[in-house]
Scaffold this motif. Structure first.
Motif, short mmCIF file in Angstrom:
data_model
loop_
_atom_site.label_atom_id
_atom_site.label_comp_id
_atom_site.label_asym_id
_atom_site.label_seq_id
_atom_site.Cartn_x
_atom_site.Cartn_y
_atom_site.Cartn_z
N VAL A 147 74.87 52.34 -27.46
CA VAL A 147 73.80 53.34 -27.41
C VAL A 147 74.04 54.30 -26.24
N GLU A 148 74.33 53.75 -25.07
CA GLU A 148 74.60 54.60 -23.90
C GLU A 148 75.78 55.53 -24.17
N THR A 149 76.83 55.00 -24.76
CA THR A 149 78.01 55.80 -25.07
C THR A 149 77.67 56.92 -26.05
N ALA A 150 76.84 56.62 -27.03
CA ALA A 150 76.43 57.64 -28.00
C ALA A 150 75.62 58.75 -27.32
N VAL A 151 74.71 58.36 -26.43
CA VAL A 151 73.90 59.36 -25.72
C VAL A 151 74.81 60.30 -24.94
N ILE A 152 75.68 59.74 -24.13
CA ILE A 152 76.57 60.55 -23.31
C ILE A 152 77.50 61.39 -24.18
N GLY A 153 77.93 60.85 -25.30
CA GLY A 153 78.80 61.58 -26.22
C GLY A 153 78.16 62.81 -26.81
N LEU A 154 76.84 62.86 -26.84
CA LEU A 154 76.15 64.04 -27.39
C LEU A 154 76.39 65.29 -26.55
N ALA A 155 76.84 65.13 -25.33
CA ALA A 155 77.14 66.29 -24.49
C ALA A 155 78.22 67.15 -25.15
N GLU A 156 79.14 66.52 -25.86
CA GLU A 156 80.19 67.26 -26.56
C GLU A 156 79.62 68.11 -27.69
N ARG A 157 78.40 67.82 -28.10
CA ARG A 157 77.75 68.58 -29.18
C ARG A 157 76.70 69.54 -28.65
N GLY A 158 76.73 69.79 -27.35
CA GLY A 158 75.81 70.77 -26.78
C GLY A 158 74.44 70.23 -26.43
N VAL A 159 74.32 68.92 -26.23
CA VAL A 159 73.07 68.30 -25.79
C VAL A 159 73.24 67.95 -24.32
N ARG A 160 72.28 68.32 -23.49
CA ARG A 160 72.33 67.95 -22.07
C ARG A 160 71.82 66.51 -21.96
N SER A 161 72.72 65.57 -22.18
CA SER A 161 72.33 64.17 -22.32
C SER A 161 72.62 63.38 -21.06
N SER A 162 71.75 62.41 -20.80
CA SER A 162 71.96 61.50 -19.68
C SER A 162 71.27 60.17 -19.97
N VAL A 163 71.77 59.15 -19.29
CA VAL A 163 71.21 57.81 -19.39
C VAL A 163 70.72 57.43 -18.01
N VAL A 164 69.50 56.94 -17.94
CA VAL A 164 68.95 56.43 -16.69
C VAL A 164 68.86 54.92 -16.84
N ARG A 165 69.59 54.21 -16.01
CA ARG A 165 69.58 52.74 -16.07
C ARG A 165 68.44 52.22 -15.22
N ILE A 166 67.46 51.67 -15.89
CA ILE A 166 66.24 51.21 -15.24
C ILE A 166 66.37 49.73 -14.90
N ALA A 167 66.15 49.42 -13.66
CA ALA A 167 66.23 48.02 -13.21
C ALA A 167 65.12 47.19 -13.84
#
Length: 195
Positions: A147-167
């Motif tokens: 899931v994290e990899t998919a989110v970050i991969g969306l940047a290649e499609r013009g989405v300003r994507s980021s993952v916040v790892r919540i403790a």
């Protein structure tokens, strides 16, 4: 800014929505039930009825927003399929957001888990990449890395994507939760949504 939030009544979302509203943003939260709708309204959000299985509805809500904060997951799948089922159900949600936000430069901020990078021999941070998963990691937080990899991969499609790892301690209601809430807010908003 119009922000669509999933998981708005959960442990993280119930802190995120009031912060967004207080900053003057128009927040719409996803609600499956009347109880969730009332809770979202009490937090100051508009309500969009639906659930994480309605991919067309999620795409529409994302397209109608200026940014998406995704902190929901299918808890109902944990007893029968564990983390593997939760990750498998979340991936189509992320891809639906990608379809709606592709080419827009709009932000998608998704929750990750501080435990998901795996055993690095040191504390994990948000800067660590998601490690590849596989059958040997079934039932562990590492299966969520797809899931994290998919989110970050969306940047290649013009989405300003980021993952916040919540403790994991973000789920407590005590003093420590206030510190985590501030850290979570800072990372989600400043880095992800840039507001």
């Amino acid at each position: 800014m119009r922000v669509f939030v999933t998981g708005g009544t959960g442990h993280s979302g119930s802190f995120i929505i009031p912060e967004l509203v207080a900053a003057g943003h128009e927040v719409t939260g996803l609600a499956r039930s009347d109880t969730a709708a009332a809770a979202l309204s009490a937090l100051g959000a508009k309500v969009r009825r639906g659930d994480l299985e309605d991919l067309d509805g999620l795409k529409e809500a994302a397209a109608d927003s200026d940014g998406v904060v995704h902190v929901a997951h299918r808890q109902d799948l944990l007893p029968s399929g564990g983390l593997d089922a939760v990750a498998a159900a979340e991936l189509p949600v992320i891809l639906a957001y990608g379809e709606a936000l592709a080419g827009t430069g709009k932000p998608l901020v998704a929750a990750g888990s501080i435990g998901s990078p795996g055993n690095l021999g040191r504390p994990a941070t948000e800067a660590d990449p998601a490690l590849p998963g596989g059958d040997e990691y079934s039932g562990t937080l590492r299966v969520r890395n797809v899931v994290e990899t998919a989110v970050i991969g969306l940047a290649e499609r013009g989405v300003r994507s980021s993952v916040v790892r919540i403790a994991g301690i973000a789920h407590s209601k005590g003093l420590e939760s206030q510190r985590v809430r501030q850290t979570t807010r800072t990372r989600l908003f400043r880095r992800g949504l840039r507001i």
